[in-house]
Scaffold this motif. Sequence first.
Motif, PDB file in Angstrom:
ATOM      1  N   HIS A 169       0.840  -1.205   0.000  1.00 36.33           N
ATOM      2  CA  HIS A 169       0.000   0.000   0.000  1.00 36.33           C
ATOM      3  C   HIS A 169       0.873   1.253   0.000  1.00 36.33           C
ATOM      4  CE1 HIS A 169      -4.101   1.695   1.521  1.00 36.33           C
ATOM      5  NE2 HIS A 169      -3.467   2.572   0.770  1.00 36.33           N
ATOM      6  N   HIS A 177       1.448   5.214  -2.334  1.00 35.12           N
ATOM      7  CA  HIS A 177       0.853   6.157  -3.277  1.00 35.12           C
ATOM      8  C   HIS A 177       1.923   6.847  -4.100  1.00 35.12           C
ATOM      9  CE1 HIS A 177      -3.260   5.545  -1.894  1.00 35.12           C
ATOM     10  NE2 HIS A 177      -2.716   5.290  -0.731  1.00 35.12           N
ATOM     11  N   GLU A 179      -5.909   1.325  -5.431  1.00 32.98           N
ATOM     12  CA  GLU A 179      -6.812   1.416  -4.270  1.00 32.98           C
ATOM     13  C   GLU A 179      -8.120   2.023  -4.740  1.00 32.98           C
ATOM     14  OE1 GLU A 179      -5.434   3.854  -0.971  1.00 32.98           O
ATOM     15  OE2 GLU A 179      -7.168   3.296   0.265  1.00 32.98           O
TER      16      GLU A 179
END
Length: 267
Positions: free
Chosen positions: A7, A9, A83
Amino acid sequence: MALPDLHMHTPRCNHATGAPRDYAEAALAAGLKEIGFSEHAPMPNGFDQAWRMSEGEVGDYFAEIRALAAEYRGRLVIRTGIECDFRPQDLGYLEELTRAYDWDYVLGSVHFIGEWGFDNPDELAGWDARDVEEVYLAYYDLVAQAAASGLFDVLAHPDLVKKFGHRCDTARVREAEARMLQAAARAGVALEISSAGLRKPVGEVYPAPRLITQAAKMGIPFAFGSDAHAPADVGHAWQTCRRLLQQAGVREVRSFAQRKPIAHPIA
Ligand code: ZN
Ligand code: FE
Ligand code: FE
Ligand code: ZN
Protein backbone atom coordinates in the motif's frame (compact mmCIF):
# COMPACT_ATOMS: atom_id res chain seq x y z
CA MET A 1 12.04 -11.47 6.46
CA ALA A 2 10.38 -8.10 5.92
CA LEU A 3 6.72 -8.18 4.97
CA PRO A 4 5.73 -7.18 1.44
CA ASP A 5 4.25 -3.66 1.63
CA LEU A 6 1.32 -3.46 -0.76
CA HIS A 7 0.00 0.00 0.00
CA MET A 8 1.75 3.10 -1.27
CA HIS A 9 0.85 6.16 -3.28
CA THR A 10 2.40 8.49 -5.83
CA PRO A 11 2.11 12.22 -6.52
CA ARG A 12 -0.75 11.46 -8.95
CA CYS A 13 -3.22 11.58 -6.03
CA ASN A 14 -2.15 15.17 -5.21
CA HIS A 15 -1.58 14.39 -1.52
CA ALA A 16 1.54 12.20 -1.64
CA THR A 17 5.16 13.26 -2.15
CA GLY A 18 8.09 11.52 -3.82
CA ALA A 19 8.42 9.77 -7.16
CA PRO A 20 7.70 6.03 -7.37
CA ARG A 21 11.44 5.49 -7.75
CA ASP A 22 11.99 7.17 -4.35
CA TYR A 23 9.55 4.71 -2.76
CA ALA A 24 11.43 1.81 -4.35
CA GLU A 25 14.76 3.12 -3.05
CA ALA A 26 13.27 3.61 0.42
CA ALA A 27 12.02 0.02 0.32
CA LEU A 28 15.50 -1.28 -0.50
CA ALA A 29 17.02 0.86 2.26
CA ALA A 30 14.47 -0.58 4.72
CA GLY A 31 15.38 -4.12 3.70
CA LEU A 32 12.11 -4.90 1.92
CA LYS A 33 12.06 -7.44 -0.88
CA GLU A 34 8.63 -6.67 -2.30
CA ILE A 35 6.34 -3.67 -2.56
CA GLY A 36 3.21 -2.73 -4.45
CA PHE A 37 1.83 0.61 -5.54
CA SER A 38 -1.84 1.24 -4.92
CA GLU A 39 -2.71 4.70 -6.16
CA HIS A 40 -6.16 6.12 -5.41
CA ALA A 41 -8.42 5.25 -8.34
CA PRO A 42 -10.71 7.75 -10.02
CA MET A 43 -14.38 7.73 -9.05
CA PRO A 44 -17.38 8.18 -11.35
CA ASN A 45 -18.23 11.67 -12.59
CA GLY A 46 -15.07 13.17 -11.13
CA PHE A 47 -16.24 12.66 -7.53
CA ASP A 48 -13.50 13.65 -5.02
CA GLN A 49 -11.17 14.36 -7.97
CA ALA A 50 -8.80 16.52 -5.89
CA TRP A 51 -7.67 13.46 -3.87
CA ARG A 52 -7.01 10.91 -6.63
CA MET A 53 -5.64 10.38 -10.11
CA SER A 54 -7.95 11.22 -13.00
CA GLU A 55 -9.40 8.68 -15.42
CA GLY A 56 -6.99 9.97 -18.05
CA GLU A 57 -3.99 9.14 -15.86
CA VAL A 58 -4.71 5.50 -15.07
CA GLY A 59 -3.00 4.18 -18.21
CA ASP A 60 0.12 6.26 -17.56
CA TYR A 61 0.17 5.16 -13.93
CA PHE A 62 -0.06 1.50 -14.86
CA ALA A 63 2.70 1.83 -17.47
CA GLU A 64 4.92 3.83 -15.11
CA ILE A 65 4.78 1.21 -12.34
CA ARG A 66 5.24 -1.67 -14.79
CA ALA A 67 8.35 0.03 -16.21
CA LEU A 68 9.71 0.58 -12.70
CA ALA A 69 9.10 -3.08 -11.89
CA ALA A 70 11.10 -4.09 -14.95
CA GLU A 71 13.91 -1.76 -13.95
CA TYR A 72 14.16 -3.20 -10.41
CA ARG A 73 13.74 -6.83 -11.40
CA GLY A 74 16.19 -9.00 -9.44
CA ARG A 75 16.55 -6.41 -6.66
CA LEU A 76 13.00 -5.61 -5.60
CA VAL A 77 9.67 -7.09 -6.60
CA ILE A 78 7.27 -4.28 -7.51
CA ARG A 79 3.58 -5.07 -7.95
CA THR A 80 1.10 -2.92 -9.79
CA GLY A 81 -2.04 -2.38 -7.76
CA ILE A 82 -4.74 0.20 -7.24
CA GLU A 83 -6.81 1.42 -4.27
CA CYS A 84 -10.46 1.67 -5.19
CA ASP A 85 -13.09 3.47 -3.16
CA PHE A 86 -16.09 1.25 -2.63
CA ARG A 87 -19.54 2.78 -2.87
CA PRO A 88 -22.49 0.47 -3.55
CA GLN A 89 -23.67 2.60 -6.46
CA ASP A 90 -20.28 2.34 -8.20
CA LEU A 91 -20.19 -1.45 -8.70
CA GLY A 92 -20.37 -1.28 -12.50
CA TYR A 93 -17.72 1.42 -12.70
CA LEU A 94 -15.39 -0.56 -10.44
CA GLU A 95 -15.92 -3.76 -12.38
CA GLU A 96 -14.84 -1.99 -15.54
CA LEU A 97 -11.84 -0.26 -13.96
CA THR A 98 -10.53 -3.41 -12.32
CA ARG A 99 -10.87 -5.37 -15.57
CA ALA A 100 -9.41 -2.71 -17.84
CA TYR A 101 -5.82 -3.34 -16.69
CA ASP A 102 -3.76 -6.33 -15.70
CA TRP A 103 -3.56 -5.32 -12.02
CA ASP A 104 -1.60 -7.54 -9.67
CA TYR A 105 -4.15 -6.74 -6.97
CA VAL A 106 -6.93 -4.36 -6.05
CA LEU A 107 -7.36 -2.81 -2.61
CA GLY A 108 -10.93 -2.01 -1.62
CA SER A 109 -11.38 0.97 0.69
CA VAL A 110 -14.29 2.69 2.35
CA HIS A 111 -13.57 6.40 2.80
CA PHE A 112 -17.12 7.66 2.21
CA ILE A 113 -20.42 7.23 3.98
CA GLY A 114 -22.81 8.68 1.44
CA GLU A 115 -21.08 11.84 0.24
CA TRP A 116 -19.23 12.34 3.49
CA GLY A 117 -15.47 11.66 3.50
CA PHE A 118 -15.34 10.68 7.17
CA ASP A 119 -11.54 10.27 7.20
CA ASN A 120 -10.83 13.54 5.38
CA PRO A 121 -9.40 16.17 7.78
CA ASP A 122 -11.29 18.81 5.79
CA GLU A 123 -14.58 17.07 6.60
CA LEU A 124 -13.95 16.52 10.30
CA ALA A 125 -16.91 18.74 11.19
CA GLY A 126 -19.16 16.01 9.79
CA TRP A 127 -18.52 14.00 12.95
CA ASP A 128 -20.16 16.68 15.12
CA ALA A 129 -23.42 16.34 13.23
CA ARG A 130 -23.62 12.55 13.60
CA ASP A 131 -24.02 9.84 16.19
CA VAL A 132 -20.74 7.91 16.46
CA GLU A 133 -22.50 4.54 16.77
CA GLU A 134 -24.51 5.19 13.61
CA VAL A 135 -21.29 6.13 11.79
CA TYR A 136 -19.63 2.89 12.91
CA LEU A 137 -22.63 0.78 11.87
CA ALA A 138 -22.81 2.43 8.45
CA TYR A 139 -19.05 2.05 8.01
CA TYR A 140 -18.89 -1.67 8.80
CA ASP A 141 -21.95 -2.32 6.67
CA LEU A 142 -20.13 -0.74 3.70
CA VAL A 143 -16.94 -2.73 4.34
CA ALA A 144 -19.04 -5.91 4.48
CA GLN A 145 -20.62 -4.96 1.15
CA ALA A 146 -17.16 -4.29 -0.28
CA ALA A 147 -16.05 -7.75 0.80
CA ALA A 148 -19.15 -9.40 -0.64
CA SER A 149 -18.76 -7.57 -3.95
CA GLY A 150 -15.91 -9.90 -4.89
CA LEU A 151 -14.13 -6.99 -6.55
CA PHE A 152 -11.19 -6.81 -4.18
CA ASP A 153 -8.17 -8.84 -3.13
CA VAL A 154 -7.62 -6.89 0.09
CA LEU A 155 -9.84 -4.78 2.34
CA ALA A 156 -7.65 -1.78 3.15
CA HIS A 157 -7.49 -0.36 6.69
CA PRO A 158 -10.66 -2.25 7.67
CA ASP A 159 -11.49 -0.16 10.76
CA LEU A 160 -10.47 3.23 9.32
CA VAL A 161 -13.56 4.74 10.98
CA LYS A 162 -11.51 5.09 14.19
CA LYS A 163 -8.84 7.26 12.50
CA PHE A 164 -9.48 10.48 14.44
CA GLY A 165 -10.00 8.66 17.72
CA HIS A 166 -13.81 8.41 17.71
CA ARG A 167 -14.46 5.13 19.50
CA CYS A 168 -17.55 3.00 19.77
CA ASP A 169 -17.65 -0.51 21.17
CA THR A 170 -21.34 -1.24 21.74
CA ALA A 171 -22.98 -4.63 21.22
CA ARG A 172 -24.45 -3.40 17.93
CA VAL A 173 -21.04 -2.32 16.68
CA ARG A 174 -19.52 -5.67 17.66
CA GLU A 175 -22.27 -7.41 15.69
CA ALA A 176 -21.53 -5.21 12.69
CA GLU A 177 -17.81 -6.04 12.99
CA ALA A 178 -18.66 -9.74 13.10
CA ARG A 179 -20.83 -9.42 9.96
CA MET A 180 -17.94 -7.66 8.21
CA LEU A 181 -15.53 -10.47 9.13
CA GLN A 182 -18.04 -13.11 8.05
CA ALA A 183 -18.39 -11.39 4.68
CA ALA A 184 -14.59 -11.30 4.31
CA ALA A 185 -14.29 -14.98 5.22
CA ARG A 186 -17.01 -15.97 2.74
CA ALA A 187 -15.46 -13.94 -0.05
CA GLY A 188 -11.90 -15.11 0.68
CA VAL A 189 -10.71 -11.51 0.66
CA ALA A 190 -7.67 -10.57 2.76
CA LEU A 191 -7.68 -7.98 5.51
CA GLU A 192 -4.97 -5.37 5.40
CA ILE A 193 -2.95 -4.86 8.56
CA SER A 194 -1.98 -1.22 8.16
CA SER A 195 0.63 0.69 10.12
CA ALA A 196 -0.91 3.99 8.98
CA GLY A 197 -3.12 4.12 12.07
CA LEU A 198 0.04 4.43 14.19
CA ARG A 199 0.71 7.76 12.45
CA LYS A 200 -2.84 9.06 12.94
CA PRO A 201 -4.63 10.47 16.01
CA VAL A 202 -5.95 7.00 16.95
CA GLY A 203 -2.37 5.72 17.38
CA GLU A 204 -3.22 2.09 16.68
CA VAL A 205 -2.82 -0.23 13.72
CA TYR A 206 -5.80 -0.98 11.48
CA PRO A 207 -7.54 -3.25 12.32
CA ALA A 208 -7.47 -3.32 16.12
CA PRO A 209 -5.67 -6.32 17.68
CA ARG A 210 -9.01 -7.75 18.84
CA LEU A 211 -10.23 -7.87 15.23
CA ILE A 212 -6.93 -9.38 14.09
CA THR A 213 -7.40 -12.19 16.60
CA GLN A 214 -11.01 -12.82 15.53
CA ALA A 215 -10.12 -12.77 11.84
CA ALA A 216 -7.22 -15.15 12.42
CA LYS A 217 -9.54 -17.62 14.16
CA MET A 218 -11.84 -17.46 11.15
CA GLY A 219 -8.96 -18.20 8.77
CA ILE A 220 -9.17 -14.84 7.03
CA PRO A 221 -5.91 -14.06 5.19
CA PHE A 222 -3.86 -10.91 5.79
CA ALA A 223 -1.74 -8.54 3.74
CA PHE A 224 0.49 -5.76 5.06
CA GLY A 225 0.39 -2.12 4.02
CA SER A 226 2.03 1.06 5.27
CA ASP A 227 -0.28 3.31 3.23
CA ALA A 228 2.85 5.35 2.47
CA HIS A 229 2.18 8.85 1.17
CA ALA A 230 5.91 9.66 1.39
CA PRO A 231 9.00 7.49 0.81
CA ALA A 232 9.87 7.62 4.53
CA ASP A 233 6.63 5.73 5.30
CA VAL A 234 7.53 2.67 3.19
CA GLY A 235 7.57 -0.43 5.36
CA HIS A 236 6.67 1.64 8.42
CA ALA A 237 6.40 -0.55 11.56
CA TRP A 238 6.29 -3.80 9.61
CA GLN A 239 7.92 -5.54 12.61
CA THR A 240 5.11 -4.37 14.89
CA CYS A 241 2.54 -5.63 12.41
CA ARG A 242 4.30 -8.97 12.04
CA ARG A 243 4.40 -9.39 15.83
CA LEU A 244 0.67 -8.62 16.14
CA LEU A 245 -0.08 -11.18 13.44
CA GLN A 246 2.14 -13.78 15.07
CA GLN A 247 0.49 -13.19 18.45
CA ALA A 248 -2.88 -13.84 16.81
CA GLY A 249 -1.60 -17.11 15.34
CA VAL A 250 -1.35 -15.89 11.74
CA ARG A 251 1.35 -17.77 9.84
CA GLU A 252 1.57 -15.99 6.52
CA VAL A 253 0.77 -12.78 4.69
CA ARG A 254 -0.20 -12.39 1.08
CA SER A 255 1.04 -10.55 -1.90
CA PHE A 256 -0.46 -10.94 -5.36
CA ALA A 257 0.51 -11.40 -8.97
CA GLN A 258 -2.20 -10.96 -11.61
CA ARG A 259 -4.89 -11.19 -8.92
CA LYS A 260 -3.58 -14.54 -7.62
CA PRO A 261 -2.42 -14.73 -3.98
CA ILE A 262 1.18 -15.56 -3.08
CA ALA A 263 1.81 -16.76 0.49
CA HIS A 264 4.75 -15.39 2.48
CA PRO A 265 5.39 -17.32 5.72
CA ILE A 266 5.99 -15.03 8.71
CA ALA A 267 7.12 -17.60 11.28
ZN1 ZN B 1 -4.25 8.85 0.22
FE1 FE C 1 -7.36 4.45 2.02
FE1 FE D 1 -3.87 4.41 0.48
ZN1 ZN E 1 -5.24 4.54 2.01
